[in-house]
Design a protein around this motif. Structure first.
Motif, PDB file in Angstrom:
ATOM      1  N   GLY A 183       0.836  -1.203   0.000  1.00 10.20           N
ATOM      2  CA  GLY A 183       0.000   0.000   0.000  1.00 10.20           C
ATOM      3  C   GLY A 183       0.870   1.252   0.000  1.00 10.20           C
ATOM      4  N   PRO A 184       0.229   2.418   0.149  1.00  8.88           N
ATOM      5  CA  PRO A 184       0.970   3.681   0.031  1.00  8.88           C
ATOM      6  C   PRO A 184       2.117   3.836   1.036  1.00  8.88           C
ATOM      7  CG  PRO A 184      -1.397   4.075   0.046  1.00  8.88           C
ATOM      8  CD  PRO A 184      -1.205   2.631   0.338  1.00  8.88           C
ATOM      9  N   PHE A 185       2.029   3.130   2.165  1.00 11.75           N
ATOM     10  CA  PHE A 185       3.091   3.272   3.162  1.00 11.75           C
ATOM     11  C   PHE A 185       4.021   2.065   3.187  1.00 11.75           C
ATOM     12  CE2 PHE A 185      -0.610   5.725   4.596  1.00 11.75           C
ATOM     13  CZ  PHE A 185      -0.063   6.982   4.403  1.00 11.75           C
ATOM     14  N   GLY A 186       3.831   1.154   2.249  1.00 16.81           N
ATOM     15  CA  GLY A 186       4.723  -0.003   2.134  1.00 16.81           C
ATOM     16  C   GLY A 186       6.195   0.370   2.100  1.00 16.81           C
ATOM     17  N   GLY A 245      -0.109  12.059   1.216  1.00 13.92           N
ATOM     18  CA  GLY A 245       0.965  11.294   1.850  1.00 13.92           C
ATOM     19  C   GLY A 245       1.440  10.048   1.149  1.00 13.92           C
ATOM     20  N   GLY A 246       2.407   9.408   1.786  1.00 16.66           N
ATOM     21  CA  GLY A 246       2.956   8.153   1.256  1.00 16.66           C
ATOM     22  C   GLY A 246       3.557   8.368  -0.114  1.00 16.66           C
ATOM     23  N   PRO A 279      12.715  12.197   5.325  1.00 17.29           N
ATOM     24  CA  PRO A 279      13.964  12.082   4.551  1.00 17.29           C
ATOM     25  C   PRO A 279      13.814  11.267   3.263  1.00 17.29           C
ATOM     26  CG  PRO A 279      14.320  11.468   6.851  1.00 17.29           C
ATOM     27  CD  PRO A 279      12.863  11.733   6.706  1.00 17.29           C
ATOM     28  N   ALA A 280      13.002  10.195   3.297  1.00 22.63           N
ATOM     29  CA  ALA A 280      12.855   9.344   2.106  1.00 22.63           C
ATOM     30  C   ALA A 280      12.161  10.115   0.988  1.00 22.63           C
ATOM     31  CB  ALA A 280      12.055   8.094   2.458  1.00 22.63           C
ATOM     32  N   ILE A 281      11.227  10.980   1.353  1.00 23.27           N
ATOM     33  CA  ILE A 281      10.491  11.773   0.361  1.00 23.27           C
ATOM     34  C   ILE A 281      11.396  12.888  -0.179  1.00 23.27           C
ATOM     35  CG2 ILE A 281       8.466  13.231  -0.011  1.00 23.27           C
ATOM     36  CD1 ILE A 281       7.415  10.588   0.785  1.00 23.27           C
ATOM     37  N   GLY A 307       9.195   0.401  -2.720  1.00 29.72           N
ATOM     38  CA  GLY A 307       7.813   0.839  -2.895  1.00 29.72           C
ATOM     39  C   GLY A 307       7.635   2.314  -3.188  1.00 29.72           C
ATOM     40  N   ILE A 308       8.688   3.106  -3.022  1.00 28.78           N
ATOM     41  CA  ILE A 308       8.484   4.554  -3.138  1.00 28.78           C
ATOM     42  C   ILE A 308       8.404   4.975  -4.605  1.00 28.78           C
ATOM     43  CG2 ILE A 308      10.826   5.531  -3.183  1.00 28.78           C
ATOM     44  CD1 ILE A 308       9.706   7.160  -0.650  1.00 28.78           C
TER      45      ILE A 308
END
Lengths: 476, 350
Positions: free
Chosen positions: A73-76, A282-283, A315-317, B176-177
């Motif tokens: 899902g979006p937060f995977g 988000g996500g 940070p990942a985004i 996944g991102i």
């Protein structure tokens, strides 16, 4: 021919239904991801069962700690970070050893209640949801009712948290500690006596943001855009209540469905005649929204137009968006540029357990699971590993003070954390803290209580007056 | 000759056309449709720029949908294979191009600025990705589907299994991102009425039109197209006439998968590469093909435009509190079309 046509009709209908099912369940499964964790968990469990039988346990009950996060899902994408937070706390406070410091999925072994020889059995058997409340609930039920988990750390996402907290009420002998789900209702409204959240909620993460927009940036009108579920409702509630309390106006609140991929028409819909907008998509959606926004508007950066929720400072985004989000101001529960002893100790703990995850220290997904797992362990220490009386363990937990990257954190009467919040600006080194709002509690300076409407698409209303106590000190 | 034809025609007794009887359900659906058009019209009049922007959004999205769905309908129309791995081809197209481009641009991991693609570092990944996915399509057809000829359900289940395996592998290896494929063009340009508009979305629309034209030419002007057309109507007869249908099947799969791969790259450049896109685009392809009529290219085009516009208009013109349910309208469209034309808008009984 007719028979054949009919058959085709049925076949295509069946396949359509199957596809809808697959999409609805967001079945992109990640068996591969869980395999290592499963193997490690199985090994750990075997070793610890032996230890449990031989150890002179204080209580009768084995301590079985479960973990519940999102691997799809979006937060995977944040599955690894949540595992790293969970395991780092077990390494730091329960003396566990990482199986593979390069990979949190491999798990840890040898977790014990501090100061005792009582093992903590870890159940990381699947433990995967996909941001959907029903999936999280069925997984929580499976862990509690079939796997015998009596302390559960999780879940990750807003609606999931509300569902699990409601379920907690039916399982008084099991203790639930939130992962990083941030909906306000989870603790403020549901109020399960055995559900704890040793991390602030989504609204608390926006403390200072509304005042910054109004007092410093001079915004008078704004639009909010966020995914259509409880967590963005909560974050938006924080921003709206503070911004409006000072006299700001909200023109429109836009709610794309979580998991939307083409935001272009929502972007076209954003009015031009407002001072800016609060972004809480988000996500994986954050990356897509910002890319599409900058493309359509021909902008290089969102600076000045956008105040961000929890995602834009992640940070990942930031890594995926780079200069497109440079200069954007956002609310954050964590200060990635801190250099004080609390933050250093926290980063060192992550580095010691999983060196590759040190860059994720400012990732709330890691920090949320870290805080709550630490609290669970310190609570166990307080009752010397005896959880036969679940109520006694829960009473002990309510009084625990945990050490975190942002200093000591405790919970309030609704078992929700009181802690500082940071208003940060995205920079080429991550984020720079502009200022800190100390001791933000869930009532948000009195704006929210058990009697106020649940944050939703239209609530809270935009009402001037009674600004939170910190608002006055935020000036140019 | 001409005389006899005229004579023959003259002998035909004109018959009264079948009386069009609309069921209550159809009338209801027509009323709903009319109200929707009226509602959109009223709102459009209040802000023409917004209307133009979202219409263009809908059309460019339709372009992307068409590229994916045209491959799907081609494979289906000819081979009666509902290729449930079609969405995976789309996703793989994006992932392969992203990985190649990342190698080519070799970004500095410590740098904050994202790398900027040149024409070659966009086109090479695009072409390599398209052909890789096309080859994968042929391999899947040859290895898994060829020996299950005529076993439609079995083939569908095999492709579902493959799509799940591909999705799992993608998340394990790619993460996944969402990632963006960098493009060499200016981000946006000024258009009359619309104002600033994303260049890549226009490119996407243009590519879709070009793809549509090329496909129509292939289908109507080439021997391959002739066999495909014949195959859609009567596959057994084509085989009986001595055409090597296996070669044509492989060709159809090559073309269909290549189109999905192309769409994946374009989608990755406009909307980001996302590992959960496979299910979404498979569903979209299915809906478009059912609405448009199975095996029909014009049907795929009309279906894509309808779906793209519904998606776009519902995001804006539905009240804010229900935009989340915009996706339901897609299925209303499906019900509506199937109620009045059970084979789809352009479909015919096989």
């Amino acid at each position: 021919m007719k028979v054949r046509d009919k058959r085709w009709g049925w076949l295509s209908a069946t396949l359509l239904i199957i596809t809808i099912g697959i999409v609805a369940a967001a079945c992109g499964g990640s068996d591969a991801e869980t395999t290592a964790a499963e193997t490690a968990a199985a090994e750990t469990a075997a070793a610890e069962t032996v230890a449990a039988e031989t150890a002179a346990a204080v209580g009768e009950k084995k301590i079985v700690m479960g973990f519940l996060s999102n691997c799809e899902g979006p937060f995977g994408p944040f599955w690894d970070a949540t595992l790293a937070g969970y395991y780092t706390a077990l390494v730091q406070f329960a003396g566990a050893t990482p199986v593979d410091p390069a990979d949190p999925k491999a798990g840890v072994t040898g977790a014990m209640v501090p100061g005792t020889e009582i093992p903590i059995e870890l159940n990381t058997n699947y433990c995967c949801s996909d941001d959907k409340a029903d999936k999280a609930l069925s997984e929580a039920k499976r862990l509690v009712e079939q796997e015998g988990v009596n302390i559960l750390i999780g879940p990750l996402s807003g609606d999931e948290g509300i569902a699990v907290a409601n379920y907690a009420k039916t399982q008084p002998d099991v203790t639930f500690l939130n992962g990083i789900s941030g909906a306000q209702d989870t603790t403020l409204k549901v109020q399960a006596p055995n559900f704890f959240r040793f991390f602030t909620d989504g609204a608390q993460w926006t403390a200072g943001l509304g005042a910054y927009a109004y007092n410093v940036l001079g915004w008078r009108t704004a639009v909010t855009i966020g995914d259509d579920y409880s967590f963005p409702y909560t974050q938006t509630a924080g921003f709206v209540s503070e911004f409006c309390s000072l006299g700001g106006k909200i023109d429109e609140r836009i709610w794309p469905a979580l998991g939307e991929t083409d935001y272009s028409s929502y972007i076209a819909k954003l009015p031009d005649n407002v001072d800016g907008f609060f972004l809480d998509v988000g996500g994986t959606g954050t990356v897509q929204f910002v890319n599409q926004y900058t493309e359509v508007n021909g902008d290089d950066s969102l600076q000045g137009k956008v105040m961000g929720g929890a995602f834009i400072s992640n940070p990942a985004i930031i890594k995926e968006l780079g200069s497109k989000v440079e200069g954007v101001v956002a609310g954050s529960a964590l200060p990635s540029d801190a250099t004080d002893a609390n933050w250093t100790a926290y980063v060192d703990a992550i580095t010691a357990a999983f060196p590759d995850q040190a860059g994720n220290a400012a990732n709330i997904f890691l920090a949320g699971y870290y805080n709550n797992t630490e609290a669970a362990i310190l609570g166990l220490e307080a009752v010397a590993g005896n959880i036969d009386d679940a109520a006694a363990y829960q009473t002990a937990l309510a009084g625990v003070e945990i050490s975190t990257g942002v200093g000591p954190v405790t919970v309030d009467g609704n078992r929700n954390a009181v802690g500082p919040n940071y208003v940060v600006q995205v920079s080429d080194t991550g984020t720079t803290t502009l200022f800190t709002v100390a001791d933000v509690d869930q009532s948000f300076g009195g704006a929210f209580s058990t009697d106020t409407p649940n944050p939703d698409r239209d609530n809270p209303e935009c009402v001037a007056g009674n600004p939170p106590p910190w608002a006055a000190s935020i000036k140019k | 000759m001409a005389t006899s034809e005229v004579g023959a025609t003259a002998e035909i007794v004109p018959q009264a056309g079948p009386r069009v009887r609309l069921s209550r359900g159809t009338v209801f659906l027509l009323v709903v449709l009319a109200l929707a058009v009226l509602g959109i019209g009223l709102q459009a009049a209040s802000d023409v720029t917004l209307f133009a922007q979202i219409t263009l959004n809908g059309l460019s999205l339709a372009g992307l949908y068409f590229i994916v769905a045209s491959g799907f309908t081609l494979i289906f129309g000819l081979m009666r294979v509902v290729n449930m791995a079609h969405g995976s081809f789309y996703m793989l197209g994006g992932i392969i191009a992203y990985l190649i481009q990342e190698r080519m641009l070799n970004p500095d991991p410590t740098s904050f600025d994202l790398p900027q693609a040149t024409l070659s570092s966009f086109l090479i990944p695009l072409i390599v990705s398209m052909f890789s996915v096309a080859l994968l399509g042929v391999l899947i057809q040859q290895i898994f589907l060829r020996w299950n000829q005529g076993q439609e359900l079995r083939q569908a289940l095999i492709t579902i299994a493959l799509s799940i395996i591909i999705a799992d592998q993608a998340v394990a290896r790619f993460g996944g991102i969402a990632k963006e494929i960098s493009v060499p063009v200016r981000k946006s340009i000024e258009l009359p009425i619309v104002g600033m508009y994303g260049t890549m979305r226009l490119v996407m629309l243009l590519v879709a039109i070009v793809v549509g034209v090329i496909l129509v030419l292939i289908i109507s002007r080439t021997r391959f197209g002739m066999i495909v057309r014949a195959g859609v109507d009567d596959r057994q007869m084509v085989t009986a006439l001595g055409v090597n249908i296996q070669k044509v099947f492989a060709g159809a799969f090559f073309l269909g998968a290549m189109l999905a791969g192309l769409a994946g790259v374009l989608g990755g450049a406009v909307n980001s590469v996302n590992k959960s896109d496979d299910g979404k685009f498979l569903l979209i392809s299915l809906v478009i093909v059912i609405v448009g009529g199975m095996g029909s290219l014009p049907g795929a085009a009309v279906g894509a435009v309808l779906l793209g516009l519904i998606d776009s208009y519902s995001d804006v013109y539905l009240p804010d509190s229900v935009t989340n349910y915009g996706v339901l309208l897609t299925f209303f469209l499906l019900v509506f079309v199937l109620a009045i034309r059970p084979y789809g808008l352009f479909g015919r009984p096989a």
